[in-house]
Design an enzyme around this catalytic site. Structure first.
Site, short mmCIF file in Angstrom:
data_model
loop_
_atom_site.label_atom_id
_atom_site.label_comp_id
_atom_site.label_asym_id
_atom_site.label_seq_id
_atom_site.Cartn_x
_atom_site.Cartn_y
_atom_site.Cartn_z
N ASP A 139 0.82 -1.21 0.00
CA ASP A 139 0.00 0.00 0.00
C ASP A 139 0.86 1.27 0.00
O ASP A 139 0.48 2.27 0.59
CB ASP A 139 -0.91 -0.02 1.24
CG ASP A 139 -2.00 1.04 1.18
OD1 ASP A 139 -2.36 1.45 0.07
OD2 ASP A 139 -2.46 1.47 2.25
N CYS A 193 -21.28 -11.51 -4.10
CA CYS A 193 -22.13 -10.42 -3.61
C CYS A 193 -23.58 -10.56 -4.07
O CYS A 193 -24.51 -10.15 -3.36
CB CYS A 193 -21.58 -9.07 -4.07
SG CYS A 193 -20.08 -8.57 -3.23
N CYS A 199 -23.74 -2.65 1.77
CA CYS A 199 -22.66 -1.68 1.97
C CYS A 199 -23.01 -0.32 1.37
O CYS A 199 -22.67 0.73 1.92
CB CYS A 199 -21.35 -2.21 1.39
SG CYS A 199 -21.39 -2.60 -0.38
N CYS A 203 -23.56 3.16 3.96
CA CYS A 203 -22.50 4.18 3.94
C CYS A 203 -23.04 5.52 4.45
O CYS A 203 -23.98 6.07 3.87
CB CYS A 203 -21.95 4.35 2.52
SG CYS A 203 -20.66 5.61 2.42
N CYS A 246 -13.32 4.64 8.72
CA CYS A 246 -14.70 4.18 8.88
C CYS A 246 -14.75 2.71 8.48
O CYS A 246 -14.09 2.30 7.52
CB CYS A 246 -15.62 5.02 7.99
SG CYS A 246 -17.37 4.53 8.04
N CYS A 249 -19.07 -0.05 5.97
CA CYS A 249 -19.36 -0.91 4.82
C CYS A 249 -18.87 -2.33 5.04
O CYS A 249 -19.38 -3.28 4.43
CB CYS A 249 -18.77 -0.32 3.53
SG CYS A 249 -16.97 -0.21 3.51
N CYS A 253 -21.46 -6.02 6.01
CA CYS A 253 -21.31 -7.07 4.99
C CYS A 253 -21.55 -8.46 5.57
O CYS A 253 -20.90 -8.86 6.54
CB CYS A 253 -19.90 -7.01 4.39
SG CYS A 253 -19.61 -8.29 3.15
#
Length: 379
Positions: A139, A193, A199, A203, A246, A249, A253
């Site tokens: 990352d 999904c 999600c 939000c 946050c 989401c 799930c």
């Protein structure tokens, strides 16, 4: 150097070594992300990256790992669970006087830990190759880690844009090791999904503008971590007590019922960051902030933005004289902070006035009932 292995044996060994190093899963893929390039360009064209200029600056390089390390033939993609045993999601989010920190940031910064493990993995592979060039990424470079993880079979992309795994949900970090040997590749898994849009619905700021697409400019993680300036006023009330990142989401799930707890002590929550009182956090000096966040991902936003985020959360908290006093106490330190303090004070005063009205109304209603009782029945 140990005895060289054939590529199939080596791929098997790499996955075994990865597990021994603490990764929960290891997959291998090629470097072809050409299918992701149009999606990335469309996302950038819509300015969904906000002020993250480095995303636009690197452009399509993010979808071309072989240009980051010339000669790269394969990407070894790994994941590592980070969910602590005592995450306390609900109890913190439900108490508006506490500050909510995204659970990935409660412990030690994951970048260095994963990078060191990936480096060790590269060195282990090197022992069984005549020659090997490798480079770890966590990352921290222009690389599309989620599409790579998806191609490597670590999971599928959820509608919140995160990688989902049937056995582990989404509470895990991703990392990559670029190598220049033609290892056999793994196959992607089927997405799971379906028609679920939980999600997108949950939000707080409506940042998931369509399936698989997040407008970072509305995302609380972006607002509290990446955004350097003022948080848009219309989004502040929607942030609640979320002061760094946050998880909504992910929490909603259904696949996260299968989330696995971390086995890494470094990811255990630091006490000062775990369900902390907002007023207490707002009183931290810069010295205290730097001390508590040493080795933490939180440190990179700096003391000023930390206070900015907390000021918004204090503005969203129920009326409290001590909150008002705390906000007043930090006036004049910086124009950016002053703007958010002024907003928070206005919110607090508005709630105080609402409380006064609520108290007065029942008294008036009781008085009316007393008078009515004293009147004749036909009055």
């Amino acid at each position: 150097m140990s005895e060289p292995l054939d590529l199939n044996q080596l791929a098997h060994k790499i996955k075994q070594w990865g597990l021994e190093l603490g990764f929960q899963q290891v997959g291998i893929t090629d470097t072809d992300l050409s299918e992701s390039e149009p999606k990335l360009q469309a996302w950038l064209d819509k300015q969904y990256h906000g002020e993250m200029d480095w995303m636009a600056r690197h452009g399509m390089l993010r979808a071309r790992p072989h240009e980051l390390l010339p000669g790269t033939l394969r990407v070894i993609s790994v994941r590592m669970n980070y969910l602590p045993a005592n995450a306390a999601f609900a109890s913190t989010l439900k108490n508006p006087k506490l500050g909510y920190v995204s659970r990935y940031a409660l412990g030690r910064d994951y970048h260095k830990l994963l990078r060191n493990r990936l480096k060790k993995l590269g060195e282990m592979i090197q022992q069984h190759c005549v020659s090997l060039n490798f480079r770890p990424f966590v990352d921290s470079a222009p690389i599309l880690e989620r599409p790579l993880a998806e191609k490597a079979g670590l999971g599928w992309t959820g509608k919140h844009s995160l990688i989902l795994n049937r056995e582990a949900g989404s509470f895990f970090f991703l990392g990559e090791l670029l190598v220049d040997i033609p290892l056999p590749v793994d196959q992607p898994v089927e997405e799971g999904c379906g028609k679920c849009v939980a999600c997108m619905t949950i939000c707080p700021t409506g940042a998931i503008v369509e399936p698989y697409t997040v407008d970072a400019r509305r995302c609380i993680s972006y607002l509290t971590i990446e955004l350097e300036g003022a948080i848009p006023e219309e989004l502040r009330p929607l942030m609640g007590n979320r002061i760094y990142g946050c998880d909504d989401c992910q929490l909603i799930c259904p696949w996260n019922r299968y989330s696995q707890l971390t086995t890494e002590d470094d990811f255990s929550p630091r006490k000062p960051l775990h369900a902390p009182e907002l007023i207490e956090l707002f009183a931290w000096s810069e010295e205290k902030f730097l001390k508590v966040t040493e080795g933490s991902a939180i440190r990179r936003i700096g003391h000023l933005r930390w206070l900015r985020n907390i000021a918004v959360a204090l503005g969203n908290a129920p009326w409290d004289e001590t909150i008002l006093a705390a906000l007043e106490s930090r006036k004049g330190e910086h124009p950016l902070l002053d703007e958010h303090i002024a907003w928070a004070i206005a919110q607090q005063i508005e709630r105080r006035n609402a409380c006064i009205v609520e108290v007065q109304l029942p008294k008036k209603q009781r008085l009316v009932r007393v008078i009515e009782k004293g009147l004749p029945r036909d009055a």
